[in-house]
Scaffold this motif. Sequence first.
Motif, PDB file in Angstrom:
ATOM      1  N   ILE A 157      40.623  36.783  38.251  1.00 32.47           N
ATOM      2  CA  ILE A 157      40.621  38.222  38.487  1.00 32.47           C
ATOM      3  C   ILE A 157      39.361  38.631  39.249  1.00 32.47           C
ATOM      4  CG2 ILE A 157      40.588  40.478  37.357  1.00 32.47           C
ATOM      5  CD1 ILE A 157      42.254  39.196  35.102  1.00 32.47           C
ATOM      6  N   GLU A 158      38.225  37.998  38.960  1.00 32.90           N
ATOM      7  CA  GLU A 158      36.997  38.287  39.704  1.00 32.90           C
ATOM      8  C   GLU A 158      37.155  37.980  41.191  1.00 32.90           C
ATOM      9  OE1 GLU A 158      33.174  37.796  36.770  1.00 32.90           O
ATOM     10  OE2 GLU A 158      34.105  35.962  37.505  1.00 32.90           O
ATOM     11  N   LEU A 159      37.967  36.982  41.495  1.00 27.21           N
ATOM     12  CA  LEU A 159      38.207  36.611  42.894  1.00 27.21           C
ATOM     13  C   LEU A 159      39.289  37.478  43.535  1.00 27.21           C
ATOM     14  CD1 LEU A 159      38.072  32.726  42.514  1.00 27.21           C
ATOM     15  CD2 LEU A 159      36.422  34.164  43.733  1.00 27.21           C
ATOM     16  N   GLY A 160      39.861  38.401  42.755  1.00 33.11           N
ATOM     17  CA  GLY A 160      40.872  39.306  43.287  1.00 33.11           C
ATOM     18  C   GLY A 160      42.289  38.795  43.169  1.00 33.11           C
ATOM     19  N   HIS A 161      42.507  37.767  42.361  1.00 33.78           N
ATOM     20  CA  HIS A 161      43.842  37.174  42.203  1.00 33.78           C
ATOM     21  C   HIS A 161      44.354  37.372  40.788  1.00 33.78           C
ATOM     22  CE1 HIS A 161      42.767  35.373  45.972  1.00 33.78           C
ATOM     23  NE2 HIS A 161      41.886  34.542  45.431  1.00 33.78           N
ATOM     24  N   ALA A 162      45.648  37.198  40.637  1.00 34.15           N
ATOM     25  CA  ALA A 162      46.232  37.170  39.299  1.00 34.15           C
ATOM     26  C   ALA A 162      45.909  35.820  38.659  1.00 34.15           C
ATOM     27  CB  ALA A 162      47.747  37.361  39.385  1.00 34.15           C
ATOM     28  N   PRO A 163      45.850  35.747  37.325  1.00 34.94           N
ATOM     29  CA  PRO A 163      45.612  34.454  36.666  1.00 34.94           C
ATOM     30  C   PRO A 163      46.636  33.421  37.116  1.00 34.94           C
ATOM     31  CG  PRO A 163      45.395  36.232  35.091  1.00 34.94           C
ATOM     32  CD  PRO A 163      45.921  36.852  36.360  1.00 34.94           C
ATOM     33  N   HIS A 164      46.203  32.174  37.269  1.00 40.07           N
ATOM     34  CA  HIS A 164      47.095  31.113  37.727  1.00 40.07           C
ATOM     35  C   HIS A 164      48.168  30.822  36.679  1.00 40.07           C
ATOM     36  CE1 HIS A 164      44.658  30.375  41.205  1.00 40.07           C
ATOM     37  NE2 HIS A 164      43.586  30.087  40.474  1.00 40.07           N
ATOM     38  N   ALA A 165      49.367  30.537  37.156  1.00 41.16           N
ATOM     39  CA  ALA A 165      50.487  30.264  36.253  1.00 41.16           C
ATOM     40  C   ALA A 165      50.200  29.068  35.354  1.00 41.16           C
ATOM     41  CB  ALA A 165      51.765  30.027  37.062  1.00 41.16           C
ATOM     42  N   LYS A 166      49.505  28.062  35.892  1.00 35.65           N
ATOM     43  CA  LYS A 166      49.188  26.881  35.097  1.00 35.65           C
ATOM     44  C   LYS A 166      48.299  27.235  33.915  1.00 35.65           C
ATOM     45  CE  LYS A 166      46.543  22.589  35.179  1.00 35.65           C
ATOM     46  NZ  LYS A 166      45.602  21.742  35.947  1.00 35.65           N
ATOM     47  N   ASP A 167      47.264  28.061  34.157  1.00 36.49           N
ATOM     48  CA  ASP A 167      46.359  28.450  33.074  1.00 36.49           C
ATOM     49  C   ASP A 167      47.101  29.233  31.997  1.00 36.49           C
ATOM     50  OD1 ASP A 167      44.160  27.276  34.340  1.00 36.49           O
ATOM     51  OD2 ASP A 167      43.744  29.092  35.498  1.00 36.49           O
ATOM     52  N   VAL A 168      47.943  30.150  32.408  1.00 37.11           N
ATOM     53  CA  VAL A 168      48.713  30.957  31.454  1.00 37.11           C
ATOM     54  C   VAL A 168      49.657  30.069  30.653  1.00 37.11           C
ATOM     55  CG1 VAL A 168      50.411  32.805  31.216  1.00 37.11           C
ATOM     56  CG2 VAL A 168      48.553  33.031  32.880  1.00 37.11           C
TER      57      VAL A 168
ATOM     58  N   VAL B 296      26.505  43.196  38.182  1.00 38.01           N
ATOM     59  CA  VAL B 296      27.731  42.555  38.684  1.00 38.01           C
ATOM     60  C   VAL B 296      28.655  43.657  39.188  1.00 38.01           C
ATOM     61  CG1 VAL B 296      29.748  41.168  38.090  1.00 38.01           C
ATOM     62  CG2 VAL B 296      27.517  40.629  37.079  1.00 38.01           C
ATOM     63  N   ARG B 297      29.139  43.524  40.411  1.00 39.57           N
ATOM     64  CA  ARG B 297      29.948  44.574  41.030  1.00 39.57           C
ATOM     65  C   ARG B 297      31.388  44.097  41.235  1.00 39.57           C
ATOM     66  NH1 ARG B 297      27.146  47.347  39.049  1.00 39.57           N
ATOM     67  NH2 ARG B 297      25.408  48.588  39.856  1.00 39.57           N
ATOM     68  N   LEU B 298      32.320  44.829  40.616  1.00 42.07           N
ATOM     69  CA  LEU B 298      33.746  44.540  40.741  1.00 42.07           C
ATOM     70  C   LEU B 298      34.497  45.855  40.840  1.00 42.07           C
ATOM     71  CD1 LEU B 298      34.073  41.890  37.857  1.00 42.07           C
ATOM     72  CD2 LEU B 298      34.052  41.384  40.314  1.00 42.07           C
ATOM     73  N   ASP B 299      35.741  45.799  41.292  1.00 37.74           N
ATOM     74  CA  ASP B 299      36.576  46.993  41.316  1.00 37.74           C
ATOM     75  C   ASP B 299      37.001  47.356  39.895  1.00 37.74           C
ATOM     76  OD1 ASP B 299      36.419  47.106  44.070  1.00 37.74           O
ATOM     77  OD2 ASP B 299      38.288  45.971  44.379  1.00 37.74           O
ATOM     78  N   ALA B 300      37.400  48.605  39.718  1.00 37.68           N
ATOM     79  CA  ALA B 300      37.779  49.090  38.384  1.00 37.68           C
ATOM     80  C   ALA B 300      38.911  48.256  37.786  1.00 37.68           C
ATOM     81  CB  ALA B 300      38.173  50.562  38.455  1.00 37.68           C
ATOM     82  N   TRP B 301      39.915  47.920  38.604  1.00 31.73           N
ATOM     83  CA  TRP B 301      41.055  47.163  38.076  1.00 31.73           C
ATOM     84  C   TRP B 301      40.625  45.761  37.625  1.00 31.73           C
ATOM     85  CZ3 TRP B 301      42.840  42.478  39.783  1.00 31.73           C
ATOM     86  CH2 TRP B 301      42.417  42.038  41.043  1.00 31.73           C
ATOM     87  N   GLN B 302      39.591  45.227  38.282  1.00 32.77           N
ATOM     88  CA  GLN B 302      39.117  43.894  37.893  1.00 32.77           C
ATOM     89  C   GLN B 302      38.426  43.926  36.537  1.00 32.77           C
ATOM     90  OE1 GLN B 302      36.997  43.350  41.725  1.00 32.77           O
ATOM     91  NE2 GLN B 302      38.024  41.346  41.832  1.00 32.77           N
ATOM     92  N   TRP B 303      37.622  44.966  36.284  1.00 33.42           N
ATOM     93  CA  TRP B 303      36.985  45.087  34.976  1.00 33.42           C
ATOM     94  C   TRP B 303      38.037  45.192  33.869  1.00 33.42           C
ATOM     95  CZ3 TRP B 303      32.218  43.699  34.531  1.00 33.42           C
ATOM     96  CH2 TRP B 303      31.291  43.937  35.545  1.00 33.42           C
ATOM     97  N   VAL B 304      39.024  46.029  34.110  1.00 29.58           N
ATOM     98  CA  VAL B 304      40.093  46.198  33.111  1.00 29.58           C
ATOM     99  C   VAL B 304      40.867  44.901  32.929  1.00 29.58           C
ATOM    100  CG1 VAL B 304      42.238  47.423  32.557  1.00 29.58           C
ATOM    101  CG2 VAL B 304      40.303  48.677  33.554  1.00 29.58           C
ATOM    102  N   GLY B 305      41.194  44.251  34.047  1.00 30.58           N
ATOM    103  CA  GLY B 305      41.962  43.011  33.991  1.00 30.58           C
ATOM    104  C   GLY B 305      41.232  41.904  33.258  1.00 30.58           C
TER     105      GLY B 305
END
Length: 246
Positions: A210-221, A126-135
């Motif tokens: 985060i995998e899609l490159g977005h911040a978590p949705h406000a509704k989910d949080v 699975v390939r993601l950017d470093a910030w995505q793995w951390v996030g």
Amino acid sequence: MKTLVKLEITRTLRNRKFMFFSVMYPAMLFLGVSLGYKKGATAGDTGLSALAYLMTAMAAFGAMTAVLMGNAERIAREREKGWVRQLRLTALPGRGYVAAKIASAATVSLPSILIVLVLGATVKNVRLDAWQWVGIGVATWAGSLVFAALGVAIGYLATADAARPISMIFYFGLAILGGLWVPLYNFPHWLQTLAGYLPAGPYANLGRSIELGHAPHAKDVTVLLVYLLLFAGAAAWLYRKDTRKA
């Protein structure tokens, strides 16, 4: 309160059998289930690969295993053995007890999450950017606190014999309805809508966003914060209720 938090974390780390099961079970499940996924397969219309979708689901499922299944039964047994009664004789407030139990559970959930992510990157490619793995790691770990609080509430509500079956009902029920076993895109529309208001669905969505490159949705949080306050508040109230009986 700080002393109790340190004590609970130390006790958890010394329980090697519990640590091994909690950490390795989701990793083995991830590897086993992923064998049925074809290379390059996509997860419906989510925009994610099937393996990336499965990885976040198993990381979330593993964290739930660590913080919910062990926490509830252990607390119920501590009540029967008199340990909790001893704590009630001190000036420890209900929120301190709940915080200590959540902290000890979070100690177990973090390595279980990290191992699944490492396997996703090294074994399943699975390939993601470093910030995505951390996030993904941080968001999944933080979200597991909701289920840790639920485990504390169950442990204080049920007897030692009843805590395990009650925990399993919540554990499997939330996991299935949250799409951690069967992808949500395979559910009927009305069930997908319902899953969005139960804690496991929004929990898994944190990592997927985060995998899609977005911040978590406000509704989910927001949904997760509401459940965290609800479960933690219930656990603290049950602790104070027992205190008044003592």
